[in-house]
Scaffold this motif. Sequence first.
Motif, short mmCIF file in Angstrom:
data_model
loop_
_atom_site.label_atom_id
_atom_site.label_comp_id
_atom_site.label_asym_id
_atom_site.label_seq_id
_atom_site.Cartn_x
_atom_site.Cartn_y
_atom_site.Cartn_z
N PHE A 13 2.70 5.58 -7.54
CA PHE A 13 2.97 3.89 -7.29
C PHE A 13 4.05 3.13 -7.50
O PHE A 13 4.13 3.89 -8.63
CB PHE A 13 2.19 3.10 -7.54
CG PHE A 13 2.06 1.48 -6.77
CD1 PHE A 13 2.16 1.22 -5.10
CD2 PHE A 13 2.86 0.68 -7.74
CE1 PHE A 13 2.25 -0.44 -5.29
CE2 PHE A 13 3.27 -0.82 -7.21
CZ PHE A 13 2.77 -0.87 -6.13
N HIS A 14 5.15 3.17 -6.46
CA HIS A 14 6.16 2.44 -6.95
C HIS A 14 6.91 1.53 -5.52
O HIS A 14 5.21 1.25 -4.13
CB HIS A 14 7.57 2.76 -6.41
CG HIS A 14 7.77 4.41 -5.08
ND1 HIS A 14 8.50 3.75 -3.67
CD2 HIS A 14 7.18 5.58 -5.22
CE1 HIS A 14 7.95 4.50 -2.85
NE2 HIS A 14 7.04 5.42 -3.27
N PRO A 15 7.80 1.06 -5.53
CA PRO A 15 7.45 -0.43 -5.32
C PRO A 15 8.12 -0.39 -3.22
O PRO A 15 7.65 -1.45 -2.66
CB PRO A 15 8.71 -1.33 -5.05
CG PRO A 15 9.69 -0.61 -6.93
CD PRO A 15 8.46 0.89 -7.01
N GLY A 16 8.11 0.42 -3.11
CA GLY A 16 8.73 1.17 -1.60
C GLY A 16 7.74 1.57 -0.51
O GLY A 16 7.58 1.51 -0.28
N LEU A 17 5.82 1.30 -1.62
CA LEU A 17 5.14 1.86 -0.62
C LEU A 17 4.63 0.38 -0.55
O LEU A 17 3.62 0.27 0.88
CB LEU A 17 3.45 2.20 -1.64
CG LEU A 17 3.95 3.71 -1.85
CD1 LEU A 17 3.12 3.99 -3.52
CD2 LEU A 17 4.73 4.50 -0.89
N ASP A 18 4.77 -0.78 -0.31
CA ASP A 18 4.29 -2.10 -0.38
C ASP A 18 3.82 -2.35 1.35
O ASP A 18 3.46 -2.30 2.19
CB ASP A 18 4.99 -3.25 -0.63
CG ASP A 18 4.16 -3.79 -2.40
OD1 ASP A 18 2.93 -2.56 -2.63
OD2 ASP A 18 4.79 -3.94 -2.99
N ASP A 19 5.66 -2.06 2.03
CA ASP A 19 5.98 -2.72 2.98
C ASP A 19 7.38 -1.94 3.11
O ASP A 19 8.89 -1.65 2.42
CB ASP A 19 5.24 -3.88 3.63
CG ASP A 19 6.44 -4.83 3.18
OD1 ASP A 19 7.37 -4.24 2.18
OD2 ASP A 19 6.58 -5.75 2.90
N SER A 20 7.53 -1.76 4.18
CA SER A 20 9.09 -1.40 4.97
C SER A 20 10.01 -2.41 5.05
O SER A 20 9.54 -3.92 5.70
CB SER A 20 9.08 -1.04 6.37
OG SER A 20 8.36 0.28 6.03
N PHE A 21 11.03 -2.69 5.02
CA PHE A 21 12.23 -3.43 4.63
C PHE A 21 13.48 -3.26 4.84
O PHE A 21 13.73 -2.32 4.49
CB PHE A 21 11.97 -4.82 3.76
CG PHE A 21 12.27 -4.09 1.88
CD1 PHE A 21 13.59 -4.03 1.71
CD2 PHE A 21 11.52 -3.70 1.17
CE1 PHE A 21 13.80 -4.15 0.74
CE2 PHE A 21 11.57 -2.73 0.30
CZ PHE A 21 13.71 -3.29 0.23
N MET A 22 14.68 -3.93 5.18
CA MET A 22 15.81 -4.06 4.80
C MET A 22 16.84 -5.31 5.17
O MET A 22 16.42 -6.44 5.00
CB MET A 22 16.41 -3.28 6.99
CG MET A 22 16.17 -2.13 7.34
SD MET A 22 16.76 -2.26 9.01
CE MET A 22 15.03 -2.35 9.69
N ILE A 23 17.62 -4.79 4.24
CA ILE A 23 18.55 -5.92 3.78
C ILE A 23 20.32 -5.63 4.88
O ILE A 23 20.24 -5.19 4.68
CB ILE A 23 19.16 -5.99 2.41
CG1 ILE A 23 17.80 -5.69 1.43
CG2 ILE A 23 19.79 -6.78 2.55
CD1 ILE A 23 18.22 -5.77 0.22
#
Length: 98
Positions: free
Chosen positions: A29-39
């Motif tokens: 598990f890591h924070p990138g598994l929650d959902d996709s996002f872009m800054i």
Amino acid sequence: MMKAQLAHILDVSERPNIGLRVVPKSVGFHPGLDDSFMILRMADPFGETAYVEAPGGGRLVPNIEEVADFALRYERIGQRALPEDPSRDLIKRFMEDL
């Protein structure tokens, strides 16, 4: 089909404006598994905003505090990711197994 897609990713990753870093499954598990996002960085006075993927569409997040949370999350994902050359090597090994 997947092999061709991975080959395309490797090809595109050689461009000077593209970075490739893979978070291996072994990380768990890591924070990138929650959902996709872009800054998104925009010209002043707009600064930064985030775009979050969601079912049926996405949403823009202009709130400075929320954008800072996404930036921190991006940093944490990067801490778990392999550097570029090992990322490319991992993709190549995966392609060999296909």
